[in-house]
Design a protein around this motif. Structure first.
Motif, PDB file in Angstrom:
ATOM      1  N   ALA A 110      -8.473 -67.027 -73.332  1.00  0.00           N
ATOM      2  CA  ALA A 110      -7.756 -65.956 -72.675  1.00  0.00           C
ATOM      3  C   ALA A 110      -8.067 -64.753 -71.557  1.00  0.00           C
ATOM      4  CB  ALA A 110      -6.266 -64.792 -73.962  1.00  0.00           C
ATOM      5  N   ARG A 111      -9.969 -64.317 -71.675  1.00  0.00           N
ATOM      6  CA  ARG A 111     -10.228 -64.239 -71.454  1.00  0.00           C
ATOM      7  C   ARG A 111     -10.552 -64.704 -70.060  1.00  0.00           C
ATOM      8  NH1 ARG A 111     -13.105 -62.333 -76.585  1.00  0.00           N
ATOM      9  NH2 ARG A 111     -12.891 -59.256 -76.764  1.00  0.00           N
ATOM     10  N   LEU A 112     -11.260 -65.580 -70.526  1.00  0.00           N
ATOM     11  CA  LEU A 112     -11.454 -66.888 -69.098  1.00  0.00           C
ATOM     12  C   LEU A 112      -9.698 -66.963 -68.461  1.00  0.00           C
ATOM     13  CD1 LEU A 112     -14.170 -68.423 -68.670  1.00  0.00           C
ATOM     14  CD2 LEU A 112     -12.873 -70.015 -69.481  1.00  0.00           C
ATOM     15  N   HIS A 113      -9.324 -67.012 -69.004  1.00  0.00           N
ATOM     16  CA  HIS A 113      -7.546 -66.451 -67.914  1.00  0.00           C
ATOM     17  C   HIS A 113      -8.326 -65.528 -67.188  1.00  0.00           C
ATOM     18  CE1 HIS A 113      -2.831 -67.355 -68.934  1.00  0.00           C
ATOM     19  NE2 HIS A 113      -4.077 -67.466 -67.117  1.00  0.00           N
ATOM     20  N   PHE A 114      -8.278 -64.332 -67.581  1.00  0.00           N
ATOM     21  CA  PHE A 114      -8.323 -63.234 -66.535  1.00  0.00           C
ATOM     22  C   PHE A 114      -9.311 -63.588 -65.572  1.00  0.00           C
ATOM     23  CE2 PHE A 114      -5.984 -61.735 -69.763  1.00  0.00           C
ATOM     24  CZ  PHE A 114      -4.628 -61.453 -69.069  1.00  0.00           C
ATOM     25  N   ALA A 115     -10.318 -63.961 -65.981  1.00  0.00           N
ATOM     26  CA  ALA A 115     -11.265 -64.268 -65.515  1.00  0.00           C
ATOM     27  C   ALA A 115     -10.867 -64.661 -63.599  1.00  0.00           C
ATOM     28  CB  ALA A 115     -13.026 -64.517 -66.171  1.00  0.00           C
ATOM     29  N   VAL A 116     -10.771 -66.253 -64.680  1.00  0.00           N
ATOM     30  CA  VAL A 116     -10.330 -67.534 -63.086  1.00  0.00           C
ATOM     31  C   VAL A 116      -9.240 -67.005 -62.307  1.00  0.00           C
ATOM     32  CG1 VAL A 116     -10.035 -69.957 -63.570  1.00  0.00           C
ATOM     33  CG2 VAL A 116     -11.366 -69.423 -65.061  1.00  0.00           C
ATOM     34  N   SER A 117      -8.085 -66.894 -62.914  1.00  0.00           N
ATOM     35  CA  SER A 117      -7.258 -66.278 -62.158  1.00  0.00           C
ATOM     36  C   SER A 117      -7.926 -64.820 -60.654  1.00  0.00           C
ATOM     37  CB  SER A 117      -5.894 -65.737 -62.972  1.00  0.00           C
ATOM     38  OG  SER A 117      -6.017 -64.710 -63.358  1.00  0.00           O
TER      39      SER A 117
END
Lengths: 132, 126
Positions: A110-117
């Motif tokens: 979920a953390r990575l999701h925000f960063a990648v988006s």
């Protein structure tokens, strides 16, 4: 009549606001909010196509609106919503198969999701500016 | 006389009368949307700031017109399904819920009509 009244005063189970936000929960909520935003964002695409099919003056006017500061802010938000919703969708498709469900892993994801988006959105806009 | 077995007659007929169709079509369009949205982003990026004549020429080319039709069908179908779930989850008044579910369909068709008009006119209008 009595039944209707009983229905309206029934206690409700606690809703989202009583829970402490955690990454997976925020990602899930954002998936739905971005989905709803894209619903209206698609209309911008339809409108832009319609303008292209109409005539040069109308197309330039619509392009001017999209190119204004407010237009750019909306389109930037639209791009981020699209990227975030798509990444979330891919995650859901993977999870539909029963994979990637472990709680510490989903929190990291979920953390990575925000960063990648956010990174992908910036890259898309760099590409758009570089194209002209 | 029906030759169908009693089980065959009721299979898939839950309270919604459509079994897992909503779930399935949501996934089907989600998978379709992945390549369609990526190509769509590329198309829009390539047309940002382009002069009107170039935009028209690109949108009128057969592959682009077919792409836009596929993209729009998949995206509009997907967003119709998604918004229906959002309405069902958050709108509790029966009348308001039914009206909003109708409005959802009208909105999607209106958006689709704009795309259909544009695609046909750009591709065939010369």
């Amino acid at each position: 009549m009595r039944q209707t009244q009983a229905k309206s005063s029934r206690p409700l189970s606690p809703h989202l606001e009583i829970y402490k936000p955690i990454p997976t929960m925020v990602a899930s909520i954002m998936h739905r909010i971005t989905g709803a935003a894209l619903y209206f964002g698609m209309f911008l695409f339809s409108w832009w196509l319609f303008a292209a099919a109409t005539d040069a003056a109308y197309f330039d006017w619509v392009n001017g609106l999209f190119g204004s500061l407010l237009g750019r802010v909306v389109l930037l938000g639209f791009t981020w919503a699209l990227v975030h919703h798509m990444l979330g969708g891919v995650k859901h498709l993977v999870q539909d198969t029963g994979r990637a469900m472990e709680k510490h892993f989903t929190t990291k994801m979920a953390r990575l999701h925000f960063a990648v988006s956010i990174v992908l959105t910036i890259l898309i806009w760099i590409a758009a500016y570089a194209a002209r | 006389m029906s030759m169908r077995t009693p089980l065959g007659k009721v299979r898939g007929l839950g309270s919604a009368k459509e079994g897992t169709e909503h779930f399935w079509r949501q996934r089907l369009t989600a998978v379709a949307n992945i390549p369609l949205v990526i190509i769509g982003l590329w198309l829009v990026i390539s047309l940002v700031g382009a002069p009107y004549s170039e935009v028209r020429a690109t949108l009128a080319s057969p592959l682009v017109a077919i792409f836009i039709a596929l993209f729009s069908i998949s995206v509009l179908y997907h967003m119709h399904l998604g918004m229906q779930v959002v309405i069902e989850d958050y709108v509790h008044g029966e009348l308001r819920k039914v009206l909003l579910i109708m409005l959802n369909t009208f909105f999607v068709f209106f958006s689709g009509a704009l795309v259909a008009f544009a695609v046909f006119k750009l591709a065939f209008g010369g």
